[in-house]
Design an enzyme around this catalytic site. Sequence first.
Site, PDB file in Angstrom:
ATOM      1  N   SER A  79       0.836  -1.208   0.000  1.00 49.57           N
ATOM      2  CA  SER A  79       0.000   0.000   0.000  1.00 49.57           C
ATOM      3  C   SER A  79       0.869   1.256   0.000  1.00 49.57           C
ATOM      4  CB  SER A  79      -0.975  -0.001   1.187  1.00 49.57           C
ATOM      5  OG  SER A  79      -0.325   0.270   2.403  1.00 49.57           O
ATOM      6  N   ASN A  80       2.030   1.203   0.649  1.00 50.26           N
ATOM      7  CA  ASN A  80       2.931   2.369   0.593  1.00 50.26           C
ATOM      8  C   ASN A  80       3.519   2.532  -0.804  1.00 50.26           C
ATOM      9  OD1 ASN A  80       3.462   3.831   3.310  1.00 50.26           O
ATOM     10  ND2 ASN A  80       3.246   1.672   3.838  1.00 50.26           N
TER      11      ASN A  80
ATOM     12  N   ARG B 195      13.602  -7.133   5.298  1.00 48.21           N
ATOM     13  CA  ARG B 195      14.959  -7.697   5.387  1.00 48.21           C
ATOM     14  C   ARG B 195      15.872  -6.619   5.937  1.00 48.21           C
ATOM     15  NH1 ARG B 195      16.228 -12.888   3.878  1.00 48.21           N
ATOM     16  NH2 ARG B 195      18.271 -12.103   3.342  1.00 48.21           N
ATOM     17  N   LEU B 196      16.859  -7.056   6.689  1.00 50.22           N
ATOM     18  CA  LEU B 196      17.859  -6.115   7.177  1.00 50.22           C
ATOM     19  C   LEU B 196      18.783  -5.774   6.004  1.00 50.22           C
ATOM     20  CD1 LEU B 196      18.330  -4.967   9.978  1.00 50.22           C
ATOM     21  CD2 LEU B 196      19.912  -6.843  10.423  1.00 50.22           C
TER      22      LEU B 196
ATOM     23  N   ASN C  39      13.610   4.498   5.225  1.00 46.06           N
ATOM     24  CA  ASN C  39      12.665   3.453   5.627  1.00 46.06           C
ATOM     25  C   ASN C  39      11.487   4.083   6.354  1.00 46.06           C
ATOM     26  OD1 ASN C  39      11.751   0.736   6.204  1.00 46.06           O
ATOM     27  ND2 ASN C  39      12.490   0.995   8.298  1.00 46.06           N
TER      28      ASN C  39
ATOM     29  N   HIS D 260       8.526   3.034   9.272  1.00 42.02           N
ATOM     30  CA  HIS D 260       8.262   2.011  10.293  1.00 42.02           C
ATOM     31  C   HIS D 260       7.010   2.395  11.078  1.00 42.02           C
ATOM     32  CE1 HIS D 260       9.163  -1.255  13.014  1.00 42.02           C
ATOM     33  NE2 HIS D 260       8.855  -0.439  13.997  1.00 42.02           N
TER      34      HIS D 260
HETATM   35  C1  GAR Z   1       4.068  -0.735   6.696  1.00 44.38           C
HETATM   36  O1  GAR Z   1       3.229  -0.507   7.807  1.00 44.38           O
HETATM   37  C2  GAR Z   1       5.518  -0.428   7.045  1.00 44.38           C
HETATM   38  O2  GAR Z   1       5.650   0.646   7.923  1.00 44.38           O
HETATM   39  C3  GAR Z   1       5.954  -1.727   7.683  1.00 44.38           C
HETATM   40  O3  GAR Z   1       5.392  -2.711   6.851  1.00 44.38           O
HETATM   41  C4  GAR Z   1       4.120  -2.233   6.372  1.00 44.38           C
HETATM   42  C5  GAR Z   1       4.007  -2.495   4.886  1.00 44.38           C
HETATM   43  O4  GAR Z   1       2.724  -2.207   4.420  1.00 44.38           O
HETATM   44  N1  GAR Z   1       7.379  -1.812   7.778  1.00 44.38           N
HETATM   45  C6  GAR Z   1       8.029  -2.367   8.813  1.00 44.38           C
HETATM   46  O5  GAR Z   1       7.473  -2.916   9.737  1.00 44.38           O
HETATM   47  C7  GAR Z   1       9.555  -2.269   8.744  1.00 44.38           C
HETATM   48  N2  GAR Z   1      10.148  -2.714   9.952  1.00 44.38           N
HETATM   49  P1  GAR Z   1       2.436  -2.067   2.866  1.00 44.38           P
HETATM   50  O6  GAR Z   1       3.013  -3.330   2.203  1.00 44.38           O
HETATM   51  O7  GAR Z   1       0.948  -2.022   2.739  1.00 44.38           O
HETATM   52  O8  GAR Z   1       3.112  -0.826   2.364  1.00 44.38           O
END
Ligand code: GAR
Length: 190
Positions: free
Chosen positions: A16-17, A94-95, A110, A112
């Site tokens: 979604s991002n 992934r790191l 990134n 979070h």
């Molecule tokens: C998002 O909430 C992002 O902040 C998180 O994964 C989700 C992806 O959503 N990232 C982490 O947790 C990184 N540590 P999306 O696939 O709908 O964009």
Amino acid sequence: MIGKMKIAVFASGSGSNFAAIEEACRNGELNAEIVLMVTNKPEAYVVERAEQAGIPVAAFRPKDFDSKDTYEEAILGALRAAEAEWLVLAGYMRLVGQPLLTAYPSRIVNIHPSLLPSFPGKDAIEQAVEHGVKVTGVTVHLVDEGMDTGPILAQRAVDVVDGDVDKTAEAIHAVEHDLYKETLNSLFSR
Ligand code: GAR
């Protein structure tokens, strides 16, 4: 107005991002162009989204490589061919290792779903709800070798909704889509 920043978006999930960034690039809200979508999960829904949007996809399974370095070197080849200038992580689970960090110093960002340094790692929204906090949020930060560490660029608070993970996740995602766009715009216009 400087030219559009060439970005590669990294994602492992629903995307979604990715979709919000892609839409913002298309309608001119973000002065950038997605030159590549990189994933470690070829079966993720984000791949379908990228294909529908006509964005080239680089999908590499880490287990097909003999080390993390060779996996990231394969990604680097694709990034160089696409002339990516910034790496934008959007749910890339992934790191990031030395090959990418060295090739893109202070050019990996990134998002979070918590107010870091609280609740790093996986399942940040579940962690916050389980902990019983009343306010959590979203952080955008530069990436270093740690897990969700690195200099913080922007944060926004989001209320935990009814102690419920799904409702809170919905509120967090809406904030993420706006905050990422705004933060990337200010990064790219420096
Ligand atoms: C998002 O909430 C992002 O902040 C998180 O994964 C989700 C992806 O959503 N990232 C982490 O947790 C990184 N540590 P999306 O696939 O709908 O964009």
